[in-house]
Design an enzyme around this catalytic site. Structure first.
Site, PDB file in Angstrom:
ATOM      1  N   CYS A 258       0.850  -1.194   0.000  1.00 35.69           N
ATOM      2  CA  CYS A 258       0.000   0.000   0.000  1.00 35.69           C
ATOM      3  C   CYS A 258       0.888   1.248   0.000  1.00 35.69           C
ATOM      4  CB  CYS A 258      -0.985  -0.010   1.157  1.00 35.69           C
ATOM      5  SG  CYS A 258      -0.246  -0.298   2.771  1.00 35.69           S
ATOM      6  N   SER A 291       3.034  -2.410   4.125  1.00 35.53           N
ATOM      7  CA  SER A 291       3.022  -0.957   3.930  1.00 35.53           C
ATOM      8  C   SER A 291       4.242  -0.560   3.116  1.00 35.53           C
ATOM      9  CB  SER A 291       3.063  -0.243   5.278  1.00 35.53           C
ATOM     10  OG  SER A 291       4.292  -0.478   5.921  1.00 35.53           O
ATOM     11  N   ASP A 292       4.143   0.565   2.420  1.00 35.78           N
ATOM     12  CA  ASP A 292       5.367   1.153   1.877  1.00 35.78           C
ATOM     13  C   ASP A 292       6.204   1.596   3.074  1.00 35.78           C
ATOM     14  OD1 ASP A 292       7.368   2.211   0.310  1.00 35.78           O
ATOM     15  OD2 ASP A 292       6.013   3.246  -1.061  1.00 35.78           O
ATOM     16  N   TRP A 293       7.461   1.878   2.823  1.00 37.61           N
ATOM     17  CA  TRP A 293       8.418   2.141   3.912  1.00 37.61           C
ATOM     18  C   TRP A 293       8.125   3.490   4.558  1.00 37.61           C
ATOM     19  CZ3 TRP A 293       8.411  -2.213   1.945  1.00 37.61           C
ATOM     20  CH2 TRP A 293       9.360  -3.190   2.168  1.00 37.61           C
ATOM     21  N   ALA A 295       4.953   4.176   5.655  1.00 37.70           N
ATOM     22  CA  ALA A 295       3.561   4.507   5.322  1.00 37.70           C
ATOM     23  C   ALA A 295       2.560   3.957   6.336  1.00 37.70           C
ATOM     24  CB  ALA A 295       3.222   4.002   3.924  1.00 37.70           C
TER      25      ALA A 295
END
Ligand code: BGC
Length: 759
Positions: A258, A291-293, A295
């Site tokens: 995401c 999650s994106d890093w 996020a």
């Protein structure tokens, strides 16, 4: 700095198928699976399905073991004062997640990304093979090439000891100034979804997991962590989400990442609509959402909204899915069943894709870089787009005596895009020291010199190189050359957009000066995406070489000399100017740290050529455009409904003198109904033809491309009426032919499965 990653990395010490079924999985170097007796570890029984195996092992896990699976750590160096860096992290990696060794569940070692095994700056940067940019692969319009590239980089990922590849970027190129367009697959949901789905399948053929990302609508980098995208469900489902949906169906990725942005007021990684409803309920996604890093923003809201794994600690402010999640589960704020679901979702693809049964172990000595460079070269050769070729100035003949090569560091290498996806090449940076040197830099040139590849082909010719910094001197040198090759570059990168579509560093002036001195000027572009070309009428030819990867020099030279006939077609529109765009000015630009703002996608699903058609705008080069050294004729279009599916068949003929490949494109335009735009790409076929040869092809049309999505009933509906089926070689082909056919009303579920079939 305005970019989250940059803030996070500021303190870093070391700058920081089978697709065509029947295709064999890529050869992989792997350690043999050690199977405990099935009785002791019944989940190790390979005869059981992934769901059953995940359930069996889950039953054995303690609360702490389940929690391990949902917490991801940063792979690179970082400020680890607050959190403990796991000793098992691989150097130069993107992320790490603990497995449960006691039960035979391996750790997850994660690497970026779509062009190959990426590294960050530093003396220990790993040297790997770089595919050309994602846009180049999309420009091949060839799923086999996309699959093979994925299989190659996935094999390198495995050999370097990674079992998760953070690839599968398919954000729609809604914004041509987006600094990450080079990682993605263009502006059309069908083409982008198919290409990225094939690439994911190739990667996962190595018994590792690929992601699909960035979910969703992270279509510009400016303010990516602070902006709020506004778009309605219908428009999203018919554009960005459709690209992701098709890539998910074709690629079956183990994980979905995401994105940073908010969608309609809620962060993507705690957006129940996106994660629970669209992805998991509607599309039936069985893997895990990471999650994106940086996020992840919460514990309870994120877990309840469908986030399964936090990534990249200490990138986030807090270890939300660590002790805080434990407390939340113990107190019942996050149900135990939800934690079980999170852990099960991590386990399911690990069993399904072979991560458990075929553990990774670094074995990079076995990588055949030469063979892999050939895979990258083929991709580049299939995807470079010949945009203009006046008076057939290309291909260059062997009789050319005098060539001046100008600019673009063509004496040393070819450009790559910047950010987390950057692959460090075998041989190191050919042009070190360019700004920016730190994130999202360094600016990287692969040691793959087009000049040398040209010299190799014409050993007797006089070939001079000018760096292009002095346009007058370059023009003077160019004046009496048989042909002039100007290499023009545009560096784009993650975490930043380009301010406009002009070539940077006064290259337009350089090209204009050179073209004025010698009309036989050929421009080779190495760009992240579209650029404007004020000098276009005055140059003889333009070749869009994108970021051509490890073997870019050979790919470029082979096309310039006609050893390979160009066959790439644009996967996105090249606008004539920024004023033609839905947002002539980029929202939020220039970026101000922590500034929150809305980006309203008022164009809805009318992305790229659809917007240009809708507004009657003439682009510089249309979507789908691409020239060849031969000529093709497309004819004999027939269309009809058979067994509830729209089929179109046609003949492509090579009417020129050399062998070549054409990309036949089928568009559909409603005569009566109103869509977001006059027409949509509904199918395509790349065909390889000898001179004089012809081939009949047929395509079937995904019903979603004939339908309009209804958000209330979650159905795709085809309205009764006349539809024009168009056969063309681009979205603005004046030789296009069409047939009209009448369709009865039909309706499909959220995944395009028939409720009332097409007639
Ligand atoms: C990027 C992702 C990438 C991740 C890990 C993020 O900044 O947006 O695409 O996979 O970092 O490096």
């Amino acid at each position: 700095m305005p970019f989250k990653r940059k803030i996070r990395q500021a303190g870093i010490a070391a700058a920081v198928l089978a697709l065509c079924s029947g295709m064999p999985p890529a050869a992989v170097a792997e350690t043999a699976a050690t199977h405990a007796p099935a009785g002791a570890r019944p989940w190790m029984n390979v005869k059981l399905g992934p769901a059953e195996r995940a359930d069996l092992v889950l039953k054995e896990m303690t609360l702490d073991e389940k929690l391990k699976l949902v917490m991801g750590y940063l792979g690179g160096d970082a400020d680890w004062k607050k959190f403990k860096r796991p000793a098992e992290v691989r150097t130069q990696s993107a992320g790490f997640v603990y497995g449960v060794e006691r039960l035979g569940i391996p750790h997850l070692w994660e690497t970026d990304a779509g062009q190959g095994v990426a590294s960050q700056a530093g003396p220990d940067a790993r040297q790997a093979t770089a595919l050309p940019s994602g846009l180049n692969t999309a420009a091949t319009w060839d799923l086999k090439t996309a699959y093979e590239g994925g299989a190659m980089i996935g094999a390198e990922a495995r050999a370097f000891g990674f079992n998760v590849m953070l690839a599968g970027g398919v954000n729609l190129a809604r914004e041509p100034r987006n600094g990450r367009n080079f990682e993605y697959a263009g502006e059309d949901p069908l083409l982008a979804g198919k290409i990225v789905g094939a690439q994911i399948k190739g990667i996962q053929s190595n018994r590792i997991v690929s992601t699909l990302k960035h979910f969703a609508l992270n279509d510009q980098e400016t303010g990516r962590t602070t902006l709020n995208v506004k778009i309605d469900d219908q428009a999203a489902r018919m554009s960005d989400l459709l690209a992701l949906q098709i890539a998910n169906e074709d690629g079956n990725p183990g994980s979905v990442m995401c994105s940073y942005n908010q969608l309609n007021g809620v962060y993507a990684c705690e957006n129940s609509y996106l994660l629970n409803e669209v992805l998991k309920k509607d599309w039936g996604f069985k893997g895990w959402v990471m999650s994106d890093w940086g996020a992840t923003h919460s514990t309870i809201p994120a877990a309840i909204a469908g986030l399964d794994q936090q990534s990249g600690l200490p990138f986030d402010v807090s270890d939300y899915f660590g002790p805080q999640l434990k407390e939340a589960v113990q107190n019942g704020w996050v149900p135990q069943s939800r934690l079980d679901d999170m852990a099960r979702r991590v386990l399911h693809p690990m069993f399904e894709h072979g991560v458990v049964d075929h553990p990774v172990a670094p074995s990079s000595d076995a990588i055949d870089f030469k063979a892999n460079a050939a895979v990258a070269q083929k991709d580049a050769q299939e995807g470079m787009v010949l945009l203009k070729n006046a008076d057939r100035v290309l291909p260059l003949g062997k009789s050319v005596k005098k060539i001046t090569v100008i600019g673009g560091y063509a004496d040393r290498g070819v450009l790559a895009g910047g950010g987390s996806s950057l692959v460090y090449p075998v041989g190191g940076n050919a042009v070190p020291g360019l700004e920016p040197k730190s994130w999202p830099g360094p600016v990287m040139y692969y040691p793959s010199s087009p000049l040398k590849a040209i010299q190799k082909r014409l050993p007797q010719a006089a070939i001079a190189y000018h760096d292009g910094t002095d346009p007058a001197a370059a023009a003077k040198a160019a004046r009496d050359s048989d042909v002039v090759l100007v290499f023009a570059t545009q560096w784009t990168a993650e975490a930043m957009d380009v301010p406009d579509l002009s070539l940077p560093n006064k290259q337009d002036g350089l090209i204009a000066a050179v073209a004025a001195a010698n009309p036989k000027t050929v421009v080779v572009l190495e760009t992240g995406g579209p650029v404007t070309m004020p000098w276009l009428p005055n140059v003889a030819a333009v070749l869009e070489a994108w970021y051509p990867g490890t073997s870019g020099h050979e790919a470029i030279a082979s096309i310039l000399f006609g050893e390979v006939n160009p066959s790439g077609h644009l996967p996105m529109t090249f606008p004539a100017s920024e004023s033609q765009l839905p947002r002539p000015k980029l929202d939020g630009y220039p970026q101000v740290q922590d500034q929150r703002f809305d980006v309203t996608y008022h164009e809805g699903a009318a992305v790229g050529y659809k917007w240009f058609d809708l507004k009657g705008l003439k682009p510089l080069f249309p979507f789908g455009h691409g020239l060849s050294y031969t000529e093709f004729a497309l004819s004999g279009l027939e269309a009809g409904v058979k067994d509830g599916v729209l089929h179109a068949s046609f003949t492509a003929k090579n009417v020129g003198k050399v062998a070549g490949k054409e990309v036949a494109q089928v568009y559909v335009a409603p005569v009566d109904a109103r869509w977001e735009a006059p027409k949509r790409l509904a199918g395509f076929q790349k065909v390889d033809l000898k001179p004089g040869a012809s081939v009949k092809s047929s395509i079937t049309v995904d019903p979603r491309l004939l339908a309009v999505f209804d958000s209330a009933s979650k159905t795709w509906n085809v309205a009764e009426g006349d539809y024009k089926v168009i056969l063309a070689a681009s979205a603005a082909d004046d030789k296009a032919s069409g047939v009209v056919l009448r369709l009865k009303a039909a309706s499909y579920d959220v995944n395009g499965k028939p409720l009332t079939p097409l007639r």
